[in-house]
Design an enzyme around this catalytic site. Structure first.
Site, PDB file in Angstrom:
ATOM      1  N   THR A 241       5.069  65.522  33.855  1.00  0.00           N
ATOM      2  CA  THR A 241       5.565  66.744  33.201  1.00  0.00           C
ATOM      3  C   THR A 241       5.241  67.995  34.021  1.00  0.00           C
ATOM      4  O   THR A 241       6.091  68.878  34.171  1.00  0.00           O
ATOM      5  CB  THR A 241       4.964  66.857  31.784  1.00  0.00           C
ATOM      6  OG1 THR A 241       5.334  65.685  31.054  1.00  0.00           O
ATOM      7  CG2 THR A 241       5.476  68.075  31.038  1.00  0.00           C
TER       8      THR A 241
ATOM      9  N   HIS B  48      -2.319  57.540  31.874  1.00  0.00           N
ATOM     10  CA  HIS B  48      -0.984  58.096  31.651  1.00  0.00           C
ATOM     11  C   HIS B  48      -1.157  59.435  30.942  1.00  0.00           C
ATOM     12  O   HIS B  48      -2.191  59.687  30.342  1.00  0.00           O
ATOM     13  CB  HIS B  48      -0.139  57.126  30.817  1.00  0.00           C
ATOM     14  CG  HIS B  48       0.384  55.990  31.653  1.00  0.00           C
ATOM     15  ND1 HIS B  48       1.655  55.975  32.158  1.00  0.00           N
ATOM     16  CD2 HIS B  48      -0.226  54.866  32.092  1.00  0.00           C
ATOM     17  CE1 HIS B  48       1.819  54.872  32.883  1.00  0.00           C
ATOM     18  NE2 HIS B  48       0.693  54.185  32.859  1.00  0.00           N
TER      19      HIS B  48
ATOM     20  N   GLY C 119      -1.179  62.598  32.275  1.00  0.00           N
ATOM     21  CA  GLY C 119      -2.135  63.452  32.983  1.00  0.00           C
ATOM     22  C   GLY C 119      -1.923  64.944  32.750  1.00  0.00           C
ATOM     23  O   GLY C 119      -2.884  65.718  32.749  1.00  0.00           O
ATOM     24  N   THR C 120      -0.677  65.346  32.527  1.00  0.00           N
ATOM     25  CA  THR C 120      -0.405  66.785  32.356  1.00  0.00           C
ATOM     26  C   THR C 120      -1.127  67.329  31.118  1.00  0.00           C
ATOM     27  O   THR C 120      -0.970  66.788  30.026  1.00  0.00           O
ATOM     28  CB  THR C 120       1.115  67.025  32.192  1.00  0.00           C
ATOM     29  OG1 THR C 120       1.764  66.552  33.374  1.00  0.00           O
ATOM     30  CG2 THR C 120       1.436  68.491  31.964  1.00  0.00           C
TER      31      THR C 120
ATOM     32  N   SER D 142      10.343  57.311  38.131  1.00  0.00           N
ATOM     33  CA  SER D 142      10.730  56.771  36.821  1.00  0.00           C
ATOM     34  C   SER D 142      11.954  55.868  36.988  1.00  0.00           C
ATOM     35  O   SER D 142      12.677  55.969  37.988  1.00  0.00           O
ATOM     36  CB  SER D 142      11.062  57.906  35.849  1.00  0.00           C
ATOM     37  OG  SER D 142      12.334  58.448  36.170  1.00  0.00           O
TER      38      SER D 142
ATOM     39  N   GLU E 182       0.786  46.907  31.067  1.00  0.00           N
ATOM     40  CA  GLU E 182       0.593  47.791  29.906  1.00  0.00           C
ATOM     41  C   GLU E 182       0.706  46.950  28.649  1.00  0.00           C
ATOM     42  O   GLU E 182       1.623  46.156  28.501  1.00  0.00           O
ATOM     43  CB  GLU E 182       1.660  48.893  29.940  1.00  0.00           C
ATOM     44  CG  GLU E 182       1.550  49.859  28.792  1.00  0.00           C
ATOM     45  CD  GLU E 182       2.504  51.046  28.931  1.00  0.00           C
ATOM     46  OE1 GLU E 182       2.906  51.382  30.065  1.00  0.00           O
ATOM     47  OE2 GLU E 182       2.859  51.610  27.891  1.00  0.00           O
TER      48      GLU E 182
ATOM     49  N   ASP F 277       7.450  53.565  37.875  1.00  0.00           N
ATOM     50  CA  ASP F 277       6.783  53.859  36.606  1.00  0.00           C
ATOM     51  C   ASP F 277       7.454  53.047  35.480  1.00  0.00           C
ATOM     52  O   ASP F 277       8.528  52.456  35.683  1.00  0.00           O
ATOM     53  CB  ASP F 277       6.883  55.374  36.364  1.00  0.00           C
ATOM     54  CG  ASP F 277       5.841  55.880  35.381  1.00  0.00           C
ATOM     55  OD1 ASP F 277       4.865  55.166  35.119  1.00  0.00           O
ATOM     56  OD2 ASP F 277       5.999  57.025  34.892  1.00  0.00           O
TER      57      ASP F 277
HETATM   58  P1  13P Z   1       2.739  63.414  31.961  1.00  0.00           P
HETATM   59  O1  13P Z   1       4.226  63.576  31.868  1.00  0.00           O
HETATM   60  O2  13P Z   1       2.048  63.802  30.711  1.00  0.00           O
HETATM   61  O3  13P Z   1       2.180  64.068  33.162  1.00  0.00           O
HETATM   62  O4  13P Z   1       2.458  61.837  32.117  1.00  0.00           O
HETATM   63  C1  13P Z   1       2.906  61.191  33.248  1.00  0.00           C
HETATM   64  C2  13P Z   1       2.855  59.722  33.085  1.00  0.00           C
HETATM   65  O5  13P Z   1       1.968  59.184  32.472  1.00  0.00           O
HETATM   66  C3  13P Z   1       3.897  58.928  33.750  1.00  0.00           C
HETATM   67  O6  13P Z   1       3.874  57.599  33.357  1.00  0.00           O
END
Ligand code: 13P
Length: 283
Positions: free
Chosen positions: A232, A207, A209-210, A50, A134, A82
Site C-alpha cells: 500500500t 503481511h 507492512g504499511t 501481485s 499461508e 505474492d
Molecule cells: P500492505 O499493503 O499493507 O503494505 O501489505 C502488503 C502485503 O502484505 C502484500 O502481501
C-alpha cells in the site's frame, strides 16, 4: 550481482535477525526504483508482484525485465509472486524462472490446503523455485485477493504440522496485521511469532507492512519474522508523486522528468524501510 534464491536472502536475514523488504512493484519504474533503493542502501531485496500485475504484464516479461535490472545492481535480489490462489499462474511463474511464489490456499480447508501446498512445493522445488505458505487468510484485500475479515487462527500444533508436512520455505501466519491502511492500532500477536519459530526454525512473513511502527517491525524481526511485505505504501507514494509533480508544474510535459521524479520518491520510500528493517549495509 546475479539473482539469488529467496532461501539464501531469508536464510541470512533469519540467522542474523534483520528484515528484508518485499515490495509489491506495479511496473518497470517501480521495479527499477526498488532495486535502486537496495543498491543505494547496500541491502538485499525481494521484488514482489501481485497476481493482478503478473497477469497484466505476463510472467515471462516480468522475469526478463527483473533479470536485466537486477544484473545492473550489485546487491542480492530475488523475484517473488505474492498471494496466488491460482495454480495456473503459479505454474506460469515457475516455468518462467521466478525465484519464489506464495501459494495462497487459505480459502480451503486445512486438509485441502496442506495437500495442495505439498503438491505446489514438489513442483516448484523441482524447478528451483521456493514457496511461501499461508494457512489463515490475512485480513484485508491485496490487489483483489482476500477479504476484510481474514480467516480463523489455527492452533499452534496444526500450524507447525502444516509447516513441517508441506516443506514450505517461509511461512505467513496470522499475527494481527492486515493489508491496506489500519483503521486503529493493530493488536500484534508477537507471542505467536516466537512460538512458531521456537517449534520450527523457519523465516516468517509479515503481511500488511504499511502503517506498522518501527518498534513493531523491530520486535517482529527480532522474533524471526524477517520477510516484510510493503504494498500500500508503494502505491500511495507512486500515485501521490504524479499528483504533486503535475500540480506544482502545470506547464511541464517532459515525461522523463515526471517519471524521474516519481522514481526518486519511490526509491526514497523503499530505502527508508530498508534502514528501519536493518537490511541496509548487509549486502
Ligand atoms: P500492505 O499493503 O499493507 O503494505 O501489505 C502488503 C502485503 O502484505 C502484500 O502481501
Amino acid at each position: 550481482m546475479a539473482v539469488v534464491p529467496l532461501k539464501e536472502i531469508l536464510g541470512d536475514a533469519f540467522r542474523l535477525r534483520y528484515g528484508v523488504g518485499a515490495f509489491n512493484i506495479v511496473n518497470d519504474l517501480t521495479m527499477d526504483a526498488v532495486l535502486a533503493a537496495a543498491e543505494e542502501t547496500k541491502s538485499p531485496v525481494i521484488v514482489q508482484v501481485s497476481v493482478k500485475t503478473a497477469k497484466q504484464m505476463g510472467a515471462k516479461l516480468i522475469r526478463i525485465m527483473f533479470e536485466e535490472m537486477a544484473r545492473r545492481v550489485s546487491v542480492p535480489a530475488t523475484l517473488h509472486l505474492d498471494h496466488c490462489p491460482d495454480r495456473k499462474v503459479i505454474e506460469d511463474c515457475v516455468n518462467a524462472g521466478w525465484d519464489s511464489v506464495l501459494f495462497d490456499a487459505s480459502n480451503l480447508t486445512y486438509e485441502q490446503n496442506l495437500a495442495q501446498t505439498r503438491e505446489v512445493v514438489a513442483f516448484a522445488h523441482q524447478h528451483g523455485t521456493a514457496v511461501e505458505g499461508e494457512l489463515e487468510a490475512i485480513k484485508g484485500v491485496e490487489d483483489g485477493v482476500g477479504n476484510e475479515y481474514g480467516g480463523p487462527v489455527v492452533a499452534l500444533d496444526r500450524a507447525i504440522q502444516f509447516v513441517c508436512e508441506t516443506g514450505i520455505d517461509c511461512f505467513a501466519p496470522a499475527i494481527g496485521t492486515a493489508h491496506g491502511l489500519y483503521k486503529g492500532e493493530p493488536k500484534i500477536n508477537f507471542e505467536r511469532v516466537s512460538e512458531i519459530v521456537a517449534a520450527v526454525p523457519i523465516p516468517l512473513v509479515v503481511h500488511g507492512g504499511t502503517g506498522l511502527s518501527d518498534t513493531v517491525f523491530q520486535q517482529l524481526i527480532a522474533r524471526g519474522a524477517v520477510k516484510i511485505n510493503i504494498s500500500t505504501q508503494l502505491k500511495i507514494t507512486f500515485a501521490d508523486s504524479f499528483r504533486t509533480y503535475l500540480a506544482e508544474r502545470p506547464a511541464e510535459y517532459d515525461p522523463l522528468k515526471l517519471l524521474g521524479s516519481v522514481k526518486k520518491n519511490v526509491q526514497a520510500m523503499a530505502a527508508g524501510f530498508m534502514h528501519v528493517f536493518g537490511s541496509a549495509g548487509r549486502a
